[in-house]
Structures are given as structure tokens and as C-alpha cells.
Motif scaffolding. Structure first.
Motif, PDB file in Angstrom:
ATOM      1  N   MET A  23      -8.829  27.642   8.464  1.00 20.66           N
ATOM      2  CA  MET A  23      -8.660  26.527   9.389  1.00 20.66           C
ATOM      3  C   MET A  23      -7.472  26.831  10.305  1.00 20.66           C
ATOM      4  O   MET A  23      -6.379  27.133   9.831  1.00 20.66           O
ATOM      5  N   PRO A  24      -7.655  26.723  11.605  1.00 18.04           N
ATOM      6  CA  PRO A  24      -6.541  26.943  12.522  1.00 18.04           C
ATOM      7  C   PRO A  24      -5.509  25.817  12.437  1.00 18.04           C
ATOM      8  O   PRO A  24      -5.824  24.705  12.041  1.00 18.04           O
ATOM      9  N   LYS A  25      -4.285  26.143  12.827  1.00 12.77           N
ATOM     10  CA  LYS A  25      -3.220  25.141  12.843  1.00 12.77           C
ATOM     11  C   LYS A  25      -3.543  24.098  13.907  1.00 12.77           C
ATOM     12  O   LYS A  25      -3.787  24.435  15.064  1.00 12.77           O
ATOM     13  N   PRO A  26      -3.547  22.797  13.527  1.00 11.72           N
ATOM     14  CA  PRO A  26      -3.854  21.748  14.512  1.00 11.72           C
ATOM     15  C   PRO A  26      -2.710  21.569  15.509  1.00 11.72           C
ATOM     16  O   PRO A  26      -1.556  21.875  15.210  1.00 11.72           O
ATOM     17  N   ASN A  27      -3.033  21.057  16.680  1.00  6.74           N
ATOM     18  CA  ASN A  27      -2.023  20.755  17.694  1.00  6.74           C
ATOM     19  C   ASN A  27      -1.198  19.534  17.307  1.00  6.74           C
ATOM     20  O   ASN A  27      -0.006  19.472  17.582  1.00  6.74           O
ATOM     21  N   LYS A  28      -1.851  18.553  16.709  1.00  9.46           N
ATOM     22  CA  LYS A  28      -1.198  17.294  16.322  1.00  9.46           C
ATOM     23  C   LYS A  28      -1.607  16.926  14.902  1.00  9.46           C
ATOM     24  O   LYS A  28      -2.700  17.275  14.447  1.00  9.46           O
ATOM     25  N   HIS A  29      -0.717  16.215  14.229  1.00  9.79           N
ATOM     26  CA  HIS A  29      -1.008  15.719  12.882  1.00  9.79           C
ATOM     27  C   HIS A  29      -0.737  14.220  12.884  1.00  9.79           C
ATOM     28  O   HIS A  29       0.363  13.781  13.234  1.00  9.79           O
ATOM     29  N   VAL A  30      -1.748  13.457  12.517  1.00 14.14           N
ATOM     30  CA  VAL A  30      -1.675  11.996  12.497  1.00 14.14           C
ATOM     31  C   VAL A  30      -1.536  11.535  11.047  1.00 14.14           C
ATOM     32  O   VAL A  30      -2.336  11.914  10.197  1.00 14.14           O
ATOM     33  N   PHE A  31      -0.514  10.723  10.794  1.00 12.62           N
ATOM     34  CA  PHE A  31      -0.299  10.129   9.483  1.00 12.62           C
ATOM     35  C   PHE A  31      -0.505   8.630   9.608  1.00 12.62           C
ATOM     36  O   PHE A  31       0.135   7.983  10.444  1.00 12.62           O
ATOM     37  N   VAL A  32      -1.383   8.075   8.791  1.00  9.10           N
ATOM     38  CA  VAL A  32      -1.660   6.635   8.801  1.00  9.10           C
ATOM     39  C   VAL A  32      -1.193   6.055   7.468  1.00  9.10           C
ATOM     40  O   VAL A  32      -1.643   6.492   6.401  1.00  9.10           O
ATOM     41  N   CYS A  33      -0.280   5.094   7.526  1.00 10.78           N
ATOM     42  CA  CYS A  33       0.191   4.447   6.302  1.00 10.78           C
ATOM     43  C   CYS A  33      -0.936   3.623   5.696  1.00 10.78           C
ATOM     44  O   CYS A  33      -1.553   2.802   6.378  1.00 10.78           O
ATOM     45  N   THR A  34      -1.186   3.848   4.418  1.00 17.55           N
ATOM     46  CA  THR A  34      -2.197   3.067   3.703  1.00 17.55           C
ATOM     47  C   THR A  34      -1.588   2.402   2.462  1.00 17.55           C
ATOM     48  O   THR A  34      -2.281   2.133   1.486  1.00 17.55           O
ATOM     49  N   GLN A  35      -0.286   2.152   2.528  1.00 16.83           N
ATOM     50  CA  GLN A  35       0.428   1.514   1.418  1.00 16.83           C
ATOM     51  C   GLN A  35      -0.211   0.169   1.088  1.00 16.83           C
ATOM     52  O   GLN A  35      -0.486  -0.623   1.983  1.00 16.83           O
ATOM     53  N   ASN A  36      -0.425  -0.070  -0.201  1.00 13.89           N
ATOM     54  CA  ASN A  36      -1.026  -1.324  -0.649  1.00 13.89           C
ATOM     55  C   ASN A  36      -0.119  -1.949  -1.693  1.00 13.89           C
ATOM     56  O   ASN A  36       0.060  -1.393  -2.773  1.00 13.89           O
ATOM     57  N   ARG A  37       0.456  -3.079  -1.355  1.00 19.61           N
ATOM     58  CA  ARG A  37       1.302  -3.816  -2.299  1.00 19.61           C
ATOM     59  C   ARG A  37       0.604  -5.125  -2.660  1.00 19.61           C
ATOM     60  O   ARG A  37      -0.235  -5.608  -1.908  1.00 19.61           O
ATOM     61  N   PRO A  38       0.992  -5.719  -3.777  1.00 20.34           N
ATOM     62  CA  PRO A  38       0.383  -7.001  -4.167  1.00 20.34           C
ATOM     63  C   PRO A  38       0.613  -8.073  -3.110  1.00 20.34           C
ATOM     64  O   PRO A  38       1.639  -8.080  -2.425  1.00 20.34           O
ATOM     65  N   GLU A  39      -0.339  -8.965  -3.002  1.00 18.69           N
ATOM     66  CA  GLU A  39      -0.212 -10.082  -2.064  1.00 18.69           C
ATOM     67  C   GLU A  39       1.044 -10.876  -2.385  1.00 18.69           C
ATOM     68  O   GLU A  39       1.368 -11.106  -3.543  1.00 18.69           O
ATOM     69  N   GLY A  40       1.771 -11.235  -1.346  1.00 16.04           N
ATOM     70  CA  GLY A  40       3.000 -11.990  -1.523  1.00 16.04           C
ATOM     71  C   GLY A  40       4.245 -11.134  -1.685  1.00 16.04           C
ATOM     72  O   GLY A  40       5.348 -11.655  -1.773  1.00 16.04           O
ATOM     73  N   HIS A  41       4.088  -9.809  -1.712  1.00 19.22           N
ATOM     74  CA  HIS A  41       5.249  -8.921  -1.821  1.00 19.22           C
ATOM     75  C   HIS A  41       6.131  -9.128  -0.597  1.00 19.22           C
ATOM     76  O   HIS A  41       5.624  -9.250   0.521  1.00 19.22           O
ATOM     77  N   PRO A  42       7.451  -9.191  -0.774  1.00 17.32           N
ATOM     78  CA  PRO A  42       8.338  -9.491   0.364  1.00 17.32           C
ATOM     79  C   PRO A  42       8.270  -8.481   1.511  1.00 17.32           C
ATOM     80  O   PRO A  42       8.511  -8.844   2.658  1.00 17.32           O
TER      81      PRO A  42
END
Length: 107
Positions: free
Chosen positions: A1-20
């Protein structure tokens, strides 16, 4: 796989409902991640753009958060509708989308 020009990181953090701190999951990060995957696939951009889901990147109150490297640009409150703009203008056009960037004091 060639080295990509850009790298996109998407936060998918999941905390319990009501977490501050909240979480990007409760703000729609799954839709954003899926839209990036669909657009990259539909446009056959696999060799140009890498996509990775991540845990917390910090500014939970501004989620869903998206980070672009090697540029070091962070976007906040990204919606599914914003993905095409980010791809067209930033990832392919090399011009960050100023309106979506988190404030300088955050990143």
C-alpha cells in the motif's frame, strides 16, 4: 500500500449517557465515520486518504472531532453533510475548511 497523502482520524469515543465530558458517539460520530468510508470508497481514494477511528482526542464538547494529518488540523461538530466539503476542499484541495476548525485555544 502506498503512503497516503492525508490521514483522517475520527473520534468514536463512547461514554455512558450523562457522563460530564459527553462523547463523540452521542454527537453522531458513527454517521461521520461511515460517510468518510463511503466517500473514500465511492471516489476510489484508498491510496490517497487513510481513515482511522480513534478514542478521545480531547475536545468532547465539540464532537464529533476529526483530525487531519500531516496538516495537524482539527475539526469540531462535524456532521455527515460536512464530510464531502472536508474531502473536496481540504483532503483533495489542500485548503482547510476554516468554518469547521476548532478554536485555536482548543487545538
Amino acid at each position: 500500500m502506498p503512503k497516503p497523502n492525508k490521514h483522517v482520524f475520527v473520534c468514536t469515543q463512547n461514554r455512558p449517557e450523562g457522563h460530564p465530558r459527553g462523547s463523540c458517539a452521542s454527537s453522531g460520530c458513527a454517521e461521520v465515520m461511515n460517510e468518510f468510508m463511503n466517500e473514500i470508497q465511492n471516489r476510489n481514494l484508498f491510496e490517497q486518504i487513510a481513515l482511522t477511528n480513534t478514542g478521545c482526542m480531547g475536545p468532547c464538547m465539540l464532537g464529533p472531532s476529526v483530525l487531519i494529518y500531516p496538516d495537524g488540523v482539527m475539526y469540531g461538530r462535524v456532521s455527515k453533510a460536512d464530510v464531502k466539503t472536508i474531502i473536496d476542499e481540504h483532503l483533495l484541495g489542500n485548503k482547510p475548511v476554516t468554518a469547521l476548525q476548532v478554536p485555536a485555544e482548543v487545538w
